[in-house]
Structure formats: C-alpha cells, structure tokens
Design a protein around this motif. Structure first.
Motif, PDB file in Angstrom:
ATOM      1  N   ASP A 155      -4.444  -1.854  10.627  1.00 20.21           N
ATOM      2  CA  ASP A 155      -5.415  -2.067   9.543  1.00 20.21           C
ATOM      3  C   ASP A 155      -4.935  -3.176   8.623  1.00 20.21           C
ATOM      4  O   ASP A 155      -4.291  -2.932   7.613  1.00 20.21           O
ATOM      5  CB  ASP A 155      -5.620  -0.766   8.754  1.00 20.21           C
ATOM      6  CG  ASP A 155      -4.325  -0.195   8.206  1.00 20.21           C
ATOM      7  OD1 ASP A 155      -3.273  -0.412   8.826  1.00 20.21           O
ATOM      8  OD2 ASP A 155      -4.353   0.451   7.144  1.00 20.21           O
ATOM      9  N   TRP A 156      -5.254  -4.398   8.960  1.00 19.60           N
ATOM     10  CA  TRP A 156      -4.783  -5.543   8.181  1.00 19.60           C
ATOM     11  C   TRP A 156      -5.914  -6.325   7.547  1.00 19.60           C
ATOM     12  O   TRP A 156      -5.729  -7.489   7.189  1.00 19.60           O
ATOM     13  CB  TRP A 156      -3.897  -6.440   9.052  1.00 19.60           C
ATOM     14  CG  TRP A 156      -2.706  -5.671   9.525  1.00 19.60           C
ATOM     15  CD1 TRP A 156      -2.492  -5.169  10.772  1.00 19.60           C
ATOM     16  CD2 TRP A 156      -1.585  -5.250   8.732  1.00 19.60           C
ATOM     17  NE1 TRP A 156      -1.311  -4.461  10.805  1.00 19.60           N
ATOM     18  CE2 TRP A 156      -0.733  -4.496   9.570  1.00 19.60           C
ATOM     19  CE3 TRP A 156      -1.229  -5.426   7.396  1.00 19.60           C
ATOM     20  CZ2 TRP A 156       0.461  -3.924   9.122  1.00 19.60           C
ATOM     21  CZ3 TRP A 156      -0.046  -4.855   6.945  1.00 19.60           C
ATOM     22  CH2 TRP A 156       0.776  -4.118   7.798  1.00 19.60           C
ATOM     23  N   GLY A 157      -7.069  -5.712   7.443  1.00 24.01           N
ATOM     24  CA  GLY A 157      -8.153  -6.320   6.681  1.00 24.01           C
ATOM     25  C   GLY A 157      -8.854  -7.469   7.361  1.00 24.01           C
ATOM     26  O   GLY A 157      -9.662  -8.148   6.742  1.00 24.01           O
ATOM     27  N   ASP A 187      -9.578 -14.617  12.440  1.00 20.77           N
ATOM     28  CA  ASP A 187     -10.754 -14.439  11.598  1.00 20.77           C
ATOM     29  C   ASP A 187     -11.552 -15.729  11.439  1.00 20.77           C
ATOM     30  O   ASP A 187     -12.380 -15.832  10.544  1.00 20.77           O
ATOM     31  CB  ASP A 187     -10.340 -13.932  10.211  1.00 20.77           C
ATOM     32  CG  ASP A 187      -9.943 -12.471  10.248  1.00 20.77           C
ATOM     33  OD1 ASP A 187     -10.255 -11.805  11.244  1.00 20.77           O
ATOM     34  OD2 ASP A 187      -9.320 -12.007   9.282  1.00 20.77           O
ATOM     35  N   VAL A 206      -5.571  -5.310   1.314  1.00 18.33           N
ATOM     36  CA  VAL A 206      -4.684  -6.247   2.009  1.00 18.33           C
ATOM     37  C   VAL A 206      -5.500  -7.072   2.984  1.00 18.33           C
ATOM     38  O   VAL A 206      -6.377  -6.553   3.666  1.00 18.33           O
ATOM     39  CB  VAL A 206      -3.584  -5.482   2.779  1.00 18.33           C
ATOM     40  CG1 VAL A 206      -2.772  -6.441   3.640  1.00 18.33           C
ATOM     41  CG2 VAL A 206      -2.662  -4.774   1.814  1.00 18.33           C
ATOM     42  N   ARG A 207      -5.213  -8.338   3.036  1.00 16.51           N
ATOM     43  CA  ARG A 207      -5.861  -9.204   4.028  1.00 16.51           C
ATOM     44  C   ARG A 207      -4.793 -10.091   4.630  1.00 16.51           C
ATOM     45  O   ARG A 207      -4.186 -10.913   3.938  1.00 16.51           O
ATOM     46  CB  ARG A 207      -6.947 -10.032   3.339  1.00 16.51           C
ATOM     47  CG  ARG A 207      -7.607 -11.072   4.211  1.00 16.51           C
ATOM     48  CD  ARG A 207      -8.809 -10.502   4.946  1.00 16.51           C
ATOM     49  NE  ARG A 207      -9.376 -11.526   5.811  1.00 16.51           N
ATOM     50  CZ  ARG A 207     -10.365 -12.342   5.453  1.00 16.51           C
ATOM     51  NH1 ARG A 207     -10.907 -12.240   4.271  1.00 16.51           N
ATOM     52  NH2 ARG A 207     -10.819 -13.259   6.292  1.00 16.51           N
ATOM     53  N   LEU A 208      -4.544  -9.894   5.907  1.00 15.60           N
ATOM     54  CA  LEU A 208      -3.612 -10.761   6.617  1.00 15.60           C
ATOM     55  C   LEU A 208      -4.380 -11.983   7.097  1.00 15.60           C
ATOM     56  O   LEU A 208      -5.424 -11.855   7.732  1.00 15.60           O
ATOM     57  CB  LEU A 208      -2.987 -10.021   7.796  1.00 15.60           C
ATOM     58  CG  LEU A 208      -1.816 -10.797   8.366  1.00 15.60           C
ATOM     59  CD1 LEU A 208      -0.541  -9.989   8.262  1.00 15.60           C
ATOM     60  CD2 LEU A 208      -2.068 -11.161   9.799  1.00 15.60           C
ATOM     61  N   ARG A 249       0.822  -1.214   0.000  1.00 14.73           N
ATOM     62  CA  ARG A 249       0.000   0.000   0.000  1.00 14.73           C
ATOM     63  C   ARG A 249       0.855   1.264   0.000  1.00 14.73           C
ATOM     64  O   ARG A 249       0.500   2.261  -0.617  1.00 14.73           O
ATOM     65  CB  ARG A 249      -0.910   0.011   1.236  1.00 14.73           C
ATOM     66  CG  ARG A 249      -1.998  -1.030   1.186  1.00 14.73           C
ATOM     67  CD  ARG A 249      -2.797  -1.058   2.464  1.00 14.73           C
ATOM     68  NE  ARG A 249      -2.033  -1.554   3.606  1.00 14.73           N
ATOM     69  CZ  ARG A 249      -2.563  -1.915   4.772  1.00 14.73           C
ATOM     70  NH1 ARG A 249      -3.876  -1.832   4.931  1.00 14.73           N
ATOM     71  NH2 ARG A 249      -1.832  -2.362   5.763  1.00 14.73           N
ATOM     72  N   ARG A 263       0.525   0.127  13.317  1.00 11.48           N
ATOM     73  CA  ARG A 263      -0.671   0.216  12.479  1.00 11.48           C
ATOM     74  C   ARG A 263      -1.490  -1.069  12.680  1.00 11.48           C
ATOM     75  O   ARG A 263      -0.934  -2.128  12.936  1.00 11.48           O
ATOM     76  CB  ARG A 263      -0.367   0.487  11.009  1.00 11.48           C
ATOM     77  CG  ARG A 263       0.309  -0.591  10.213  1.00 11.48           C
ATOM     78  CD  ARG A 263       0.596  -0.125   8.789  1.00 11.48           C
ATOM     79  NE  ARG A 263      -0.606   0.223   8.040  1.00 11.48           N
ATOM     80  CZ  ARG A 263      -0.592   0.781   6.827  1.00 11.48           C
ATOM     81  NH1 ARG A 263       0.548   1.074   6.241  1.00 11.48           N
ATOM     82  NH2 ARG A 263      -1.719   1.077   6.192  1.00 11.48           N
TER      83      ARG A 263
END
Lengths: 346, 384
Positions: free
Chosen positions: B206-208, A300, A293-295, A283, B204
């Motif tokens: 913000d990792w989705g 999750d 982005v998806r870590l 980014r 930070r």
C-alpha cells in the motif's frame, strides 16, 4: 549650460529617490520580499516572502524549509519552483534559509540542534507577527524530518498540515559516497569544483532526475552550502544510530511517537540521499498522525521516479508534485492546529 | 457453417502460431539437469529440476523458487541467464521448482482432484513444503561428499556436517512471491532450511500509487475464486511487441532496460510466464489496500509472525523495482526476528544500473554483480 543641466538631473534624481524611499511597500500588491530575522542567539536568518496579489490572507500561510545545506533555490530557482507556484495559487508563502545556508548567517561550528531550537521559533514568530492562525509546512529531507517532530515541542500548537518530501523516519547511511562526504565535514559546496565531485553530487542528489536545461548546474553551484564539522557529524551520527537527540535531550523517535500533524508524505523512488526505505515508516512510527503516503514512481505515469532534488526542481515537478501539495493544503476538513485531540485528527 | 469453419481455422492457426512462437524461444535444459516430480500432500505433482555441481559440493543444496506469474524457467532461462547453473558452477547443488499450475507442474483439473481456487496459503503450505522436503530427501550432495571422503579428499566442517545429517537442511533463494512464500512458511514453523535469500519480496503493497488497483485488480467481483488468469496465453499474444517498445507498462513494472536486453526479455516472457490462480491474485490485491501480509481468511498475520523466523536471511531489493519497491521489501526485512542482512541492488552500490524487479534473476550482469553476493551470504552461514 551643461553644468546647469547636470544639477537639474541631480536634483530630479535625488527627489525621485527620496520619494520612492518614502513610498510604503505594499504587500497587498504582491511580490517577493526578503527579510532579515535574528535568532535568540543572534544569528541573522533570511526569510523570504512571496505574497500573491490580494495578500493571500484568506488561506493559511505556508512555510517552506529546505533540507540541510540547501538554500532557497530548491524552492525558487530564478522564478521557477514550489514557492512561486504556491504563490500563484493564492498562498502567502515563506521560505526560510536556516543558519549555515544561503543568505543566512554561518556561525562557527553551527549545529542542527540550533536550527530546531532557535531558527524555527524565530521564523514562526516572524510569520505570526503578521499572520494569525496555523501555518502550513513544506519540509524536505533530513532537516524536514526534524522540523516535523518539532511540532510536538518547539512549534507546538502553531502548525496545521505538513507536506513532507523525502523525510526519513529510519535514517541510515544511504551509501558509501554519502558517508565519505559527511565524514569529511559535509562540504556540499565542494561538489561543484571538478567533474569527479560533480558526479558525486549527481549520484547523491539528482541521478536519473529530469531537469530543465541548466537547472541542475545552477542548483549545484548556487543552492548548496557546507554543513560544517558539527552539523555533518550530527547527521552522520543520526544515520548510524538511527536516532537524533535534540538540544533539550528528547529524541527524534520519542517525538515521532507523539507526532500528530495531518501529513502528506511523498517518497521519491530514486532518491540516493534519503533512501525511500528509510522514509517509509511514518504511518507506523507516528500512529497519532493522519498520514497519506505516496511513493513516486513512473509506474504512475509521472515524468520520472524522482530524486532528492528533482522532486522539488525537476522538469516534471510542476505537473506531478506541486499540485499534490497544493491540493493537500486546499483540502478541507483538517483541524487547524495540533491543539486538538489526536482522536479528532484521525 | 462457413463462418464457423473460418473461426475454427483462425483458432487453429492462432494455436499453431502460439505453439511455434513459444518453441522459438525455448532453450533446452542443459545435459547436467535432471527432471523430477515432487508430490504435495494434497496430490499435486510439481516439476523439479536438479543441477548437480561439478566436483565436490562446497555447501548445502539450494532450492530456487520463482515468483507470481512465472515458472521454474525463470531460474534457468538459458545458458547466459541461469541462477541454477550459477550455483552449480560454484559448488552448490541447485534445484528449481515450478509452483502448481505453472511450467511443467500439474495444472488445474477438477476431474483429477486438482481443483482451482488455491491461494497463496496453499502454495506455501503445500508446494513450498513439498519442494523443500523433496530436495532434502533427493539431493545428491551428501553422497557426493561421502564419495569425496572415500577418495581421500580433505573436507570442511560444513561438508562433514552435511554428510552426516540424516536429512540435511538446505538453503533457499526466492524471487518476489517465491520469497514471500518462504517468509510465510518459516513464520509458521516450516522446517528444513539452513539459510535464505529473498529478492524483491514485499510484505506490504500500500504505497499510494494510482496504478496499484490496476496492477493487482481486477477486483473480486470480476474473478471467480476457482479460476486462473491465463498469463501464459496473454504473454504469447503480447510477443509481437515485447521488447520492441520503450516505456510500456510491463517494462515500467518489471525491469530496467539498462539491465535486460530485448531478446532476453522476450525469452523470459515467452517461456518463463505462468498462469495466476485467481485466489492468489485476490489475496495479493488485498495487500494493496490493507497494508497487511496475511492469510486469505485474515486469521494468520504472516508479517507479525515473521518475528519468529530465526533462520539467517539475506534480503535483496532492487532500487528501480517498481512493483516490490524498496520500502516494501525493507518492511519484510524489519519484520524478521533472526540474523539478517540487507542489500540494495543499485548504481550507488557499484552496479552498472539500478535493478528492476526481474533484473535480479535474468539481468545481463546479475551473475557478475549480484549473484556472487547471494552465494557469499549462504557460504558465510556455514557451520563454525
């Protein structure tokens, strides 16, 4: 009498084989096809095509490119993987085995630079001979990162969206095991010879990943090819210097600054080959691209934290990973190719 | 009347049960620990505990700061899980602190001029500052070194320097938000630190992740800025299942069960939990959407200002830290402007198992695997 019968069987079999040979292969009926393409420097490459029933022509084709030293099996292991999944979703899917891997040619002292400069253009040209419009990409690992930035040069104006899995933006030596492996010529196929090397393989590519029974062993024995001295040296230099220089003299970092493709980046938390912290700055480093982005973490409530291999071939990938990619490609509203201004993309 | 009596009895029983529950897990502080109260500029008292090393101090005093929803006991849970005692055993005078509203520090009490509504900005600007100054002025290290010199012991250049500094600079180890606080403090010119270690400190968030809003929310509409989330009470109520179920949300968030035994985890939850100021929570919540590490009013960009930090920093990340994921911690490492080192607590680094968020402070093998690396780093920052 017996001789007559034998002659009759022979005639029937010859006639039937001639008939089947002359019957046109219908892509519209679907199936998996392997085609040999030849690069500008004469290297034969294997390009696989998964055609869904109906041909899948209403959707953009998708080209899948595995990481360095890995073959088609990471996308299709005996009918299981992302390639057949996307095919089942109606996509015309292509899988490239770059030089040095799988069924493709292995030139002496092959270079990563040649994959970018010669293999990718050859594959895209072959796809475009039959399919118009932009091609979507799924890319993986170190080679995936280089392929991404080739959209600013070698593949300019040919590519639509890119799904990037475990693609480093700040390559570093991830651990001592990886460094030792690359220093000794990147003998990835040698990680299958005994228990000790199998343990190294597992640590680097799969530890704590969840695989269907037999899948990991099959990947270890069939999906990996040696990098060779030149390519392993190039990769190690990239990890140590933090930048990669292409055949035309441009650098990965400079290209990344120009990169503008709509991108879904998936970062597996437990990847020991491409660390997540080495893949996390797309980014910032590619401000012209629209990046999601998806870590990937069990926080999750997905099956696992994912590793370099399980993100493609893990037991939970068809539930956790593949739908993310399919949805990303299906999502409307993204410009078709990087011929549009970056401002419009964003 | 009868109903209200029953309710009161139930509440009384619950309170007694909770009190008993907590005391069941408490291990008393060791005899070598001395308790102090530091006072912030805005009038709050912070609980500080000093651990004096046996023998001559080999280096500077070390201040240990816990993270969000925690208190000073994180750094000294019991004899087998104590970063404070580890440092003292290795020649360093160690100090733990409890941020305001947690542990034995002052709680919100508007009647005593201790209002709620304090943010992350208040914590670094008041509590971190006060604790550092307190250790600098109350540490025994200079005196112990001076005594050793009078006794004829040979001293190192570092020890002599510490002895002769009127107010010695100290080392600092911060876990999670404790590391973020020192980033903010140093980025705004905070004085008094010689070298720093941060563990699992993100810059930070913000990792989705689909769970991120659930982790850091509830959102602003549900929380008044002045209140606090009663994490201590919630932790005690949860003791019935803590450490007894596998894969529960808290476990996924905070630790790797391969590194922390259930009994250790239960003790940490029971006595190491602290309430969270709503404003601190809201400030961190914004990080999950903005991707920025900044002051509550958005006027100070801490991350950008971290380029001004020239104190040496060792940044530690846990491979299996799912809250301060390695990319989030590395983001802070990249922002630092001075000498810095990076370490990933992971199997691939030779550890028994990948480290989760809490494993770095209460992990069963942390004293063997990880903490020696902290003291090695701090020792290497000695005067040349």
């Amino acid at each position: 009498m017996r001789s007559l019968l034998a002659v009759a069987v022979l005639i029937v079999s010859v006639v039937s084989s001639v008939a089947s040979a002359k019957a046109p292969v219908s892509i519209e009926n679907g199936g998996v096809f392997r085609r040999k393409i030849v690069t500008s420097d004469g290297v034969p490459l294997a390009l696989y095509r998964y055609v869904p029933p109906g041909g899948g022509r209403e959707l953009a084709p998708v080209l899948l490119i595995p990481d360095l030293g890995m073959g088609r099996e990471v996308f299709d292991l005996d009918g299981s993987g992302l390639a057949p999944y996307l095919e089942a979703k109606g996509r015309d899917v292509f899988v490239l085995e770059p030089r040095g891997t799988g069924s493709s040619g292995v030139p002496v002292n092959w270079s990563i630079k040649d994959i970018i400069a010669r293999d990718l253009p050859a594959a895209v040209k072959a796809i475009r001979a039959d399919r118009e419009g932009p091609i979507e990409l799924v890319v993986h690992g170190y080679l995936g990162a280089l392929v991404m930035v080739s959209t600013t040069d070698e593949l300019q104006a040919q590519i639509g969206k890119i799904a990037a899995l475990a693609t480093p933006t700040d390559a570093e030596v991830p651990n001592a095991l990886a460094e030792a492996l690359l220093r000794s010529g990147g003998r990835l196929s040698g990680l299958n010879v005994d228990q000790e090397s199998a343990a190294i393989f597992e640590t680097l590519f799969a530890k704590h990943g969840r695989f269907a029974p037999g899948h990991l062993a099959a990947l270890r024995s069939r999906a990996f090819s040696d990098l060779g001295p030149v390519a392993s040296g190039e990769l190690l230099r990239w990890m140590r210097n933090g930048d990669f220089t292409f055949a035309d003299g441009t650098t990965f970092r400079a290209r990344l600054a120009k990169y503008d493709r709509p991108t879904l980046q998936l970062i597996p938390l437990r990847d020991n080959w491409v660390h997540p912290e080495h893949a996390s700055r797309l980014r910032e480093l590619a401000p012209n691209a629209k990046v999601s982005v998806r870590l990937l973490s069990m926080l999750d409530y997905i099956a696992e934290d994912y590793t370099h291999l399980s993100v493609l071939q893990g037991a939970g990938a068809s539930r956790d990973i593949y739908p993310l990619l399919s949805d990303f490609f299906d999502r409307p509203g993204v410009p078709p190719s990087n011929t549009v201004a970056s401002g419009e993309v964003r | 009347m009868k109903r209200s009596s029953s309710a009161a009895a139930l509440l009384l029983f619950g309170a007694l049960a909770l009190t008993g529950c907590a005391s069941w897990y408490v291990h008393p502080l060791p005899t070598e620990a001395h308790e102090f109260r530091a006072r912030t500029r805005d009038g709050w008292e912070l609980a500080m505990v000093q651990y004096v090393p046996k023998g001559v101090p080999t280096g500077r005093p070390v201040l240990l700061c816990h993270g969000i929803s925690a208190n000073g006991r994180h750094m000294d849970l019991d004899e087998a899980h104590s970063l404070a005692r580890f440092f003292a055993e290795h020649g360093r005078e160690a100090w733990t602190m409890s941020l305001r509203g947690t542990g034995q520090s002052d709680r919100i009490d508007p009647a005593k001029h201790r209002p709620g509504g304090y943010s992350f900005d208040t914590l670094w600007n008041e509590d971190t500052r006060a604790a550092i100054e307190f250790v600098r002025t109350h540490a025994q290290t200079p005196k112990l070194i001076a005594d050793a010199r009078h006794d004829g012991e040979t001293l190192t250049a570092e020890q002599l320097e510490i002895e002769h500094e009127p107010m010695p600079t100290i080392d600092y180890v911060g876990h999670s938000m404790g590391g973020m606080l020192v980033y903010a403090y140093l980025s705004q010119g905070g004085p008094g630190l010689h070298a720093v270690v941060t563990m699992g400190s993100p810059t930070r968030l913000d990792w989705g992740g689909i769970a991120e809003p659930l982790l850091v929310g509830p959102s602003e509409q549900f929380l008044s800025k002045d209140g606090a989330i009663p994490m201590e009470g919630l932790a005690l109520f949860s003791m019935i299942w803590q450490g007894r179920t596998s894969g529960d949300p808290l476990e996924r968030l905070l630790m790797n069960p391969d590194n922390i035994k259930p009994a250790t985890w239960q003790r940490m939850v029971a006595i190491g939990t602290g309430d969270i100021s709503n404003s601190v929570w809201l400030q961190l919540e914004r990080m999950t959407t903005s991707g920025r590490f900044e002051s509550f009013d958005g006027k100070i960009n801490y991350r950008e200002d971290m380029s001004r930090i020239h104190v040496p920093v060792l940044v530690v990340a846990g491979k299996l830290d799912r809250i301060a994921v390695a990319p989030a911690v590395k983001d802070g490492y990249r922002a630092l402007g001075g000498p810095k080192e990076w370490f990933l607590a992971a199997e691939e680094s030779g550890f028994h198992a990948d480290y989760g968020h809490m494993d770095m402070v209460v992990g069963e093998r942390a004293s063997k695997e990880l903490w020696p690396k902290l003291i090695d780093f701090l020792d290497r920052q000695r005067a040349q």
